[in-house]
Design a protein around this motif. Structure first.
Motif, PDB file in Angstrom:
ATOM      1  N   LYS A  17       0.845  -1.200   0.000  1.00 51.35           N
ATOM      2  CA  LYS A  17       0.000   0.000   0.000  1.00 51.35           C
ATOM      3  C   LYS A  17       0.872   1.238   0.000  1.00 51.35           C
ATOM      4  O   LYS A  17       1.933   1.253   0.634  1.00 51.35           O
ATOM      5  CB  LYS A  17      -0.927   0.017   1.221  1.00 51.35           C
ATOM      6  N   LEU A  18       0.398   2.271  -0.672  1.00 53.53           N
ATOM      7  CA  LEU A  18       1.160   3.516  -0.762  1.00 53.53           C
ATOM      8  C   LEU A  18       0.553   4.590   0.124  1.00 53.53           C
ATOM      9  O   LEU A  18      -0.676   4.719   0.207  1.00 53.53           O
ATOM     10  CB  LEU A  18       1.217   4.015  -2.213  1.00 53.53           C
ATOM     11  N   GLU A  19       1.422   5.368   0.770  1.00 53.51           N
ATOM     12  CA  GLU A  19       0.985   6.454   1.638  1.00 53.51           C
ATOM     13  C   GLU A  19       1.505   7.792   1.104  1.00 53.51           C
ATOM     14  O   GLU A  19       2.226   7.846   0.112  1.00 53.51           O
ATOM     15  CB  GLU A  19       1.496   6.218   3.064  1.00 53.51           C
ATOM     16  N   THR A  20       1.119   8.872   1.755  1.00 53.28           N
ATOM     17  CA  THR A  20       1.584  10.247   1.459  1.00 53.28           C
ATOM     18  C   THR A  20       1.636  10.549  -0.036  1.00 53.28           C
ATOM     19  O   THR A  20       2.683  10.837  -0.599  1.00 53.28           O
ATOM     20  CB  THR A  20       2.978  10.499   2.087  1.00 53.28           C
ATOM     21  N   LEU A  21       0.469  10.450  -0.659  1.00 47.86           N
ATOM     22  CA  LEU A  21       0.362  10.753  -2.083  1.00 47.86           C
ATOM     23  C   LEU A  21      -0.153  12.160  -2.349  1.00 47.86           C
ATOM     24  O   LEU A  21       0.134  12.746  -3.391  1.00 47.86           O
ATOM     25  CB  LEU A  21      -0.571   9.742  -2.764  1.00 47.86           C
ATOM     26  N   MET A  22      -0.928  12.687  -1.403  1.00 45.32           N
ATOM     27  CA  MET A  22      -1.592  13.965  -1.640  1.00 45.32           C
ATOM     28  C   MET A  22      -0.602  15.109  -1.815  1.00 45.32           C
ATOM     29  O   MET A  22      -0.911  16.107  -2.465  1.00 45.32           O
ATOM     30  CB  MET A  22      -2.556  14.274  -0.477  1.00 45.32           C
ATOM     31  N   ASN A  23       0.611  14.946  -1.249  1.00 42.80           N
ATOM     32  CA  ASN A  23       1.592  16.020  -1.405  1.00 42.80           C
ATOM     33  C   ASN A  23       2.114  16.137  -2.835  1.00 42.80           C
ATOM     34  O   ASN A  23       2.821  17.078  -3.175  1.00 42.80           O
ATOM     35  CB  ASN A  23       2.764  15.828  -0.437  1.00 42.80           C
ATOM     36  N   ILE A 176      -3.969   1.824  -1.787  1.00 42.01           N
ATOM     37  CA  ILE A 176      -3.617   3.181  -1.347  1.00 42.01           C
ATOM     38  C   ILE A 176      -4.060   3.384   0.092  1.00 42.01           C
ATOM     39  O   ILE A 176      -5.223   3.139   0.444  1.00 42.01           O
ATOM     40  CB  ILE A 176      -4.289   4.233  -2.255  1.00 42.01           C
ATOM     41  N   ALA A 177      -3.129   3.848   0.919  1.00 45.46           N
ATOM     42  CA  ALA A 177      -3.434   4.085   2.335  1.00 45.46           C
ATOM     43  C   ALA A 177      -3.604   5.564   2.656  1.00 45.46           C
ATOM     44  O   ALA A 177      -3.913   5.916   3.793  1.00 45.46           O
ATOM     45  CB  ALA A 177      -2.331   3.497   3.208  1.00 45.46           C
ATOM     46  N   ASP A 178      -3.418   6.444   1.682  1.00 46.97           N
ATOM     47  CA  ASP A 178      -3.553   7.885   1.888  1.00 46.97           C
ATOM     48  C   ASP A 178      -5.038   8.260   1.838  1.00 46.97           C
ATOM     49  O   ASP A 178      -5.631   8.387   0.763  1.00 46.97           O
ATOM     50  CB  ASP A 178      -2.773   8.643   0.816  1.00 46.97           C
ATOM     51  N   LYS A 179      -5.660   8.457   3.009  1.00 48.04           N
ATOM     52  CA  LYS A 179      -7.096   8.724   3.078  1.00 48.04           C
ATOM     53  C   LYS A 179      -7.468  10.064   2.452  1.00 48.04           C
ATOM     54  O   LYS A 179      -8.557  10.219   1.911  1.00 48.04           O
ATOM     55  CB  LYS A 179      -7.560   8.668   4.537  1.00 48.04           C
ATOM     56  N   ASN A 180      -6.565  11.033   2.531  1.00 47.23           N
ATOM     57  CA  ASN A 180      -6.854  12.342   1.938  1.00 47.23           C
ATOM     58  C   ASN A 180      -6.900  12.258   0.417  1.00 47.23           C
ATOM     59  O   ASN A 180      -7.756  12.867  -0.238  1.00 47.23           O
ATOM     60  CB  ASN A 180      -5.812  13.375   2.373  1.00 47.23           C
ATOM     61  N   PHE A 181      -5.986  11.496  -0.161  1.00 47.44           N
ATOM     62  CA  PHE A 181      -5.982  11.296  -1.607  1.00 47.44           C
ATOM     63  C   PHE A 181      -7.268  10.606  -2.039  1.00 47.44           C
ATOM     64  O   PHE A 181      -7.919  11.029  -3.006  1.00 47.44           O
ATOM     65  CB  PHE A 181      -4.765  10.455  -2.009  1.00 47.44           C
ATOM     66  N   ARG A 183     -10.061  10.605  -0.469  1.00 47.46           N
ATOM     67  CA  ARG A 183     -11.191  11.503  -0.234  1.00 47.46           C
ATOM     68  C   ARG A 183     -11.461  12.370  -1.458  1.00 47.46           C
ATOM     69  O   ARG A 183     -12.614  12.568  -1.853  1.00 47.46           O
ATOM     70  CB  ARG A 183     -10.914  12.390   0.984  1.00 47.46           C
ATOM     71  N   TYR A 184     -10.395  12.869  -2.084  1.00 49.88           N
ATOM     72  CA  TYR A 184     -10.588  13.719  -3.253  1.00 49.88           C
ATOM     73  C   TYR A 184     -10.988  12.914  -4.493  1.00 49.88           C
ATOM     74  O   TYR A 184     -11.709  13.416  -5.352  1.00 49.88           O
ATOM     75  CB  TYR A 184      -9.351  14.570  -3.517  1.00 49.88           C
ATOM     76  N   VAL A 185     -10.531  11.669  -4.582  1.00 49.59           N
ATOM     77  CA  VAL A 185     -11.025  10.813  -5.664  1.00 49.59           C
ATOM     78  C   VAL A 185     -12.541  10.672  -5.556  1.00 49.59           C
ATOM     79  O   VAL A 185     -13.266  10.819  -6.544  1.00 49.59           O
ATOM     80  CB  VAL A 185     -10.355   9.421  -5.626  1.00 49.59           C
ATOM     81  N   LYS A 186     -13.008  10.427  -4.335  1.00 54.90           N
ATOM     82  CA  LYS A 186     -14.455  10.267  -4.110  1.00 54.90           C
ATOM     83  C   LYS A 186     -15.199  11.572  -4.426  1.00 54.90           C
ATOM     84  O   LYS A 186     -16.282  11.558  -5.015  1.00 54.90           O
ATOM     85  CB  LYS A 186     -14.721   9.845  -2.662  1.00 54.90           C
ATOM     86  N   ARG A 187     -14.619  12.702  -4.073  1.00 54.17           N
ATOM     87  CA  ARG A 187     -15.267  13.979  -4.363  1.00 54.17           C
ATOM     88  C   ARG A 187     -15.413  14.214  -5.860  1.00 54.17           C
ATOM     89  O   ARG A 187     -16.418  14.780  -6.311  1.00 54.17           O
ATOM     90  CB  ARG A 187     -14.492  15.131  -3.708  1.00 54.17           C
ATOM     91  N   PHE A 188     -14.430  13.795  -6.628  1.00 57.44           N
ATOM     92  CA  PHE A 188     -14.554  13.918  -8.081  1.00 57.44           C
ATOM     93  C   PHE A 188     -15.657  13.006  -8.609  1.00 57.44           C
ATOM     94  O   PHE A 188     -16.389  13.370  -9.535  1.00 57.44           O
ATOM     95  CB  PHE A 188     -13.228  13.577  -8.767  1.00 57.44           C
ATOM     96  N   LEU A 189     -15.772  11.828  -8.022  1.00 54.50           N
ATOM     97  CA  LEU A 189     -16.790  10.885  -8.475  1.00 54.50           C
ATOM     98  C   LEU A 189     -18.210  11.391  -8.219  1.00 54.50           C
ATOM     99  O   LEU A 189     -19.113  11.153  -9.022  1.00 54.50           O
ATOM    100  CB  LEU A 189     -16.602   9.529  -7.784  1.00 54.50           C
ATOM    101  N   ILE A 190     -18.403  12.071  -7.102  1.00 51.79           N
ATOM    102  CA  ILE A 190     -19.765  12.497  -6.719  1.00 51.79           C
ATOM    103  C   ILE A 190     -20.018  13.973  -6.987  1.00 51.79           C
ATOM    104  O   ILE A 190     -20.976  14.544  -6.462  1.00 51.79           O
ATOM    105  CB  ILE A 190     -20.031  12.183  -5.232  1.00 51.79           C
ATOM    106  N   ALA A 191     -19.176  14.593  -7.815  1.00 48.59           N
ATOM    107  CA  ALA A 191     -19.313  16.034  -8.062  1.00 48.59           C
ATOM    108  C   ALA A 191     -20.616  16.407  -8.737  1.00 48.59           C
ATOM    109  O   ALA A 191     -21.091  17.540  -8.624  1.00 48.59           O
ATOM    110  CB  ALA A 191     -18.124  16.524  -8.903  1.00 48.59           C
ATOM    111  N   GLY A 192     -21.198  15.464  -9.464  1.00 50.17           N
ATOM    112  CA  GLY A 192     -22.465  15.745 -10.133  1.00 50.17           C
ATOM    113  C   GLY A 192     -22.278  16.157 -11.584  1.00 50.17           C
ATOM    114  O   GLY A 192     -21.158  16.359 -12.066  1.00 50.17           O
TER     115      GLY A 192
END
Length: 426
Positions: A17-23, A176-181, A183-192
Motif C-alpha cells: 500500500k502507498l501512503e503520502t500521495l496527496m503532497n 492506497i493508504a492515503d485517506k486524503n488522496f 477523499r478527493y477521488v471520491k469527491r470527483f466521483l460524486i461532483a455531479g
C-alpha cells in the motif's frame, strides 16, 4: 515532478500500500499540468479558459492548494455534452471546470504510476507505451499460432455510466493508504453533472471526458476482469484460453466451445456482482481460426477479423476496417466537405491530407491496404463532386482536379506492421 513519479513507481513495486500521495498535488505539478493543457478546449460550467486561468496563475494555484489542504475544495459538477457515435447514438461527455481539470490531471498521473506496476499485460487501453494496434497484433498472433478456435465477443452495457463507487473505492483502498488522496477521488466521483441548467447527482459511474476517468476505469476492470482471468479462468479451463482488454472492450479466445459457453455464463454472474451487465445483443460466441472454416467474423476496436487464405492457399486471419466504422467515417467526410464547400481549395486539400493520414495511421495495418484505398478513392471522388456543385455552370475538368489532388494528397500506405512488429512496453 518526474523524479517524484519515479519514486511512486518504486514504492508501488516495493510496498503493498502507498501512503503520502496527496503532497504530489503541489504548486509545481499543477503549474506543469496548466502548461500541458491545450488552448481553446471546451470549458466547464465555470466558463474559465486556460488563458484566463493563466492570467493569475500563481494566485489561482496557491488558492487551490490552500483549499485542498483545508478540505474546503469541492470539485464543481461537470458540464454534460454529447458527441455522435458510429451507430447514430450519442455518447455523453463530462467537461470539468478548469481548476478541477488540473487537479484531476495530477491525481490521474499519480494513479497511473501506482498502477502501471500492478496492471497486467492483458490490458492495453489508456496506458503509456501501449496502443490498440498491439491488441490487434495480439489477437492476430493468438488465433494464427495458438489453439484458439472460439471467440467470446462480449460487451459491457454502459460501463462508464454504471461503475459502482463503493466497489471502486474498495479497490483503491486495497492499494492506497492515503485517506486524503482517496477523499478527493471520491469527491470527483460524486461532483455531479450539469445537464443544461439542471444539476444531476452522480451516485455511480465515471464521466467520460474527465482526466481521472480512464485510469479509474482501468482500476475497476483490473479487479473485476483482469485478475479474474489471471487467477480463476486460466486455472479452471482445461484447454487454452486467452484474453485481451482495451478500456472497456475485451475479448476471450478459447480452445474448446463448451468452456467458452461456461465462461459466458460465469461472466454474467461476475459482472453482476460489481453492478455491471452484459449487453446481450452484442455478446456471442463464434468459431474462428485455421480449424474452423466459418464465414462468420467479429468486430473489435474498429477492425473486422475474419477467416481467409493467402495466395498460396494457407490460412490467414484477415483484418479489415469495420464496415460500420467505415460507413460512419464516409458520412462524416461527406457532411464536412459540403459544409466547407466554399473554402479555398488549397486549405481543404490540406485538411483532407491530414484527415486521410490519421485514417492511415490507425487502419493502415497488414492486409488492409485495399480497404484504405477504397476510403481514399471515396474522399477523392466526393470532393470532386462537391467542387462541381460549387462551380455550377462550369465544371472543373477531372484531369485538372487530379493534378491538384496529387499535389496535396499522398497515396494510401500501410503504417502498422501487425505481422512482424514486436511491441515495446514501458
Amino acid at each position: 515532478m518526474e523524479q517524484e513519479l519515479k519514486g511512486i513507481r518504486y514504492q508501488s513495486r516495493t510496498y503493498a500500500k502507498l501512503e503520502t500521495l496527496m503532497n504530489r498535488v503541489n504548486e509545481e505539478s499543477l503549474k506543469e499540468e496548466h502548461r500541458k493543457q491545450m488552448q481553446n478546449k471546451a470549458v466547464g460550467i465555470d466558463g474559465v479558459t486556460k488563458a484566463e486561468y493563466g492570467e493569475k496563475l500563481d494566485e489561482n494555484v496557491a488558492g487551490l492548494i490552500s483549499r485542498m489542504k483545508k478540505f474546503s475544495y469541492k470539485p464543481q459538477p461537470v458540464r454534460r455534452t454529447y458527441i455522435p457515435k458510429a451507430d447514430g447514438k450519442l455518447r455523453p461527455l463530462g467537461i470539468p471546470a478548469y481548476e478541477d481539470r488540473l487537479a484531476q490531471s495530477v491525481m490521474a498521473g499519480v494513479l497511473s504510476d501506482i498502477y502501471e506496476e500492478r496492471f497486467l499485460d492483458c490490458s492495453y487501453g489508456f496506458r503509456p507505451g501501449r496502443s490498440a494496434h498491439q491488441v490487434v497484433r495480439e489477437i492476430n498472433q493468438t488465433i494464427m499460432t495458438r489453439k484458439a478456435n472460439y471467440v467470446l465477443d462480449a460487451d459491457i452495457k454502459g460501463f462508464f455510466d454504471n461503475v459502482d463507487h463503493d466497489w471502486l473505492m474498495k479497490f483503491l483502498e486495497n492499494d492506497i493508504a492515503d485517506k486524503n488522496f482517496l477523499r478527493y477521488v471520491k469527491r470527483f466521483l460524486i461532483a455531479g453533472v450539469m445537464e443544461g441548467t439542471e444539476r444531476k447527482e452522480s451516485d455511480k459511474g465515471t464521466p467520460q471526458g474527465g482526466q481521472i476517468s480512464p485510469v479509474l476505469a482501468n482500476v475497476y476492470l483490473h479487479y473485476v476482469l483482469d485478475l479474474w482471468y489471471e487467477k480463476v479462468l486460466r486455472k479452471q479451463c482445461k484447454g487454452e484460453v486467452y484474453y485481451v482488454r482495451y478500456a472497456d472492450d475485451f475479448l476471450l479466445m478459447f480452445q474448446y466451445e463448451d468452456e467458452a459457453q461456461k465462461v459466458m455464463a460465469a461472466l454474467k454472474e461476475r459482472l453482476g456482482k460489481f453492478g455491471l451487465e452484459v449487453a446481450e445483443d452484442k455478446t456471442r460466441i463464434l468459431p474462428i481460426g485455421r480449424f474452423k472454416g466459418t464465414k462468420e467474423d467479429f468486430d473489435f476496436l474498429g477492425f473486422t477479423f475474419f477467416n481467409t487464405k493467402t495466395r498460396e492457399g494457407k490460412y490467414r486471419l484477415g483484418v479489415r476496417t469495420s464496415k460500420k466504422k467505415l460507413k460512419a467515417k464516409k458520412q462524416t467526410v461527406k457532411a464536412w466537405l459540403h459544409d466547407n464547400m466554399h473554402k479555398p481549395i488549397s486549405e481543404t486539400m490540406r485538411r483532407i491530407q491530414l484527415s486521410l493520414q490519421g485514417h492511415f495511421n490507425y487502419y493502415g495495418v497488414n492486409g488492409n491496404l485495399a480497404q484504405i484505398y477504397k476510403f481514399w478513392k471515396y474522399v477523392k471522388y466526393e470532393y470532386y463532386k462537391v467542387l462541381n456543385k460549387r462551380h455550377q455552370k462550369r465544371s472543373m475538368r477531372y484531369h485538372d482536379y487530379l493534378r491538384i489532388w496529387k499535389f496535396y494528397v499522398r497515396e494510401p500506405h500501410l503504417t502498422k506492421d501487425i505481422w512482424n512488429w514486436t511491441p515495446k512496453l514501458v
